[in-house]
Design a protein around this motif. Structure first.
Motif, short mmCIF file in Angstrom:
data_model
loop_
_atom_site.label_atom_id
_atom_site.label_comp_id
_atom_site.label_asym_id
_atom_site.label_seq_id
_atom_site.Cartn_x
_atom_site.Cartn_y
_atom_site.Cartn_z
N VAL A 162 0.83 -1.20 0.00
CA VAL A 162 0.00 0.00 0.00
C VAL A 162 0.86 1.25 0.00
CG1 VAL A 162 -1.94 -1.13 1.16
CG2 VAL A 162 -0.19 0.01 2.52
N GLY A 171 -0.35 6.28 3.88
CA GLY A 171 -1.60 7.02 4.09
C GLY A 171 -2.81 6.42 3.41
N GLU A 172 -2.64 5.39 2.60
CA GLU A 172 -3.78 4.75 1.93
C GLU A 172 -4.70 4.11 2.96
OE1 GLU A 172 -4.60 1.00 -1.08
OE2 GLU A 172 -2.66 2.01 -1.19
N ARG A 173 -5.96 4.49 2.94
CA ARG A 173 -6.93 3.99 3.91
C ARG A 173 -7.38 2.59 3.56
NH1 ARG A 173 -5.32 7.98 7.01
NH2 ARG A 173 -6.58 9.83 7.01
N GLU A 179 -10.91 1.92 10.25
CA GLU A 179 -10.01 1.98 9.11
C GLU A 179 -8.59 2.07 9.65
OE1 GLU A 179 -10.99 5.36 6.69
OE2 GLU A 179 -10.05 6.77 8.03
N TRP A 201 -4.20 2.68 8.32
CA TRP A 201 -3.29 3.08 7.27
C TRP A 201 -1.87 3.02 7.81
CZ3 TRP A 201 -6.51 6.30 9.88
CH2 TRP A 201 -5.96 7.40 10.55
N THR A 224 2.19 4.51 7.67
CA THR A 224 3.12 5.58 7.32
C THR A 224 4.50 5.07 7.71
OG1 THR A 224 3.05 6.65 9.50
CG2 THR A 224 1.41 7.38 7.87
#
Length: 173
Positions: free
Chosen positions: A62, A65-67, A74, A76, A78
């Motif tokens: 991913v 920051g992609e949810r 949810e 994500w 980093t």
């Protein structure tokens, strides 16, 4: 009978991994103590992850920051670590997880529990994470950032679990 150095190292590594437990207390979620089992498996080739949102074996790559939808929550990733929760997110920081260990948080309500965490160690395209909780074995989804960050995140939602349950976690690379 002689034992190879590699066999001794593998045995020593398994014992250390089985003996280890990670507990991480954060914000609003429930801290979960998790035992880690690493079973010896044939070595898979190291994978240089590339491309956002691509799928490499069982590990989903991913973008930062992609949810990702996970139950009612949810999450994500980093460079800092794993963020869980749409409002007032909890953060599991990679720097707070020792090499070869996991850190897990659990969030839940009447609909069930989300178990999410970080495994810090070698990650290949075939890395898998399973959690055993309440007598059931659950296959977690594994996600990683592109490149070779040296860690991956995992998550699984279980409608039958409570956030206070303590899972047993098995990582296979």
């Amino acid at each position: 009978m002689t034992t190879s150095i590699g066999a001794r190292r593998r045995r020593r590594g398994r014992l250390a991994a089985v003996a280890g437990a990670a507990v991480l207390a954060t914000g609003m979620g429930t801290a979960v103590a998790a035992s880690v089992n690493t079973a010896p498996v044939p070595a898979a080739p190291a994978v240089a992850f590339s491309g956002a949102a691509s799928v490499a074996g069982s590990v989903r790559v991913v973008a930062p920051g992609e949810r990702i939808a996970a139950g009612a929550d949810e999450l994500w990733l980093t460079a800092e670590g794993l963020h869980v929760g749409a409002t007032a997110p909890e953060v599991l920081r990679v720097a707070g997880v020792l090499p070869g260990k996991v850190a897990t948080i659990a969030r839940g309500d009447a609909s069930g529990a989300l178990f999410a965490g970080i495994y810090r160690g070698p990650v290949t395209a075939t890395t898998t994470v399973t959690l055993t909780v309440g007598g059931r074995t659950l296959q977690a989804k594994v996600v990683a950032l592109a490149g070779k960050p040296g860690w991956a995140a995992y998550y699984v939602f279980d409608a039958k679990a409570k956030a206070s349950m303590k899972p047993s976690i098995t990582v296979r690379t």
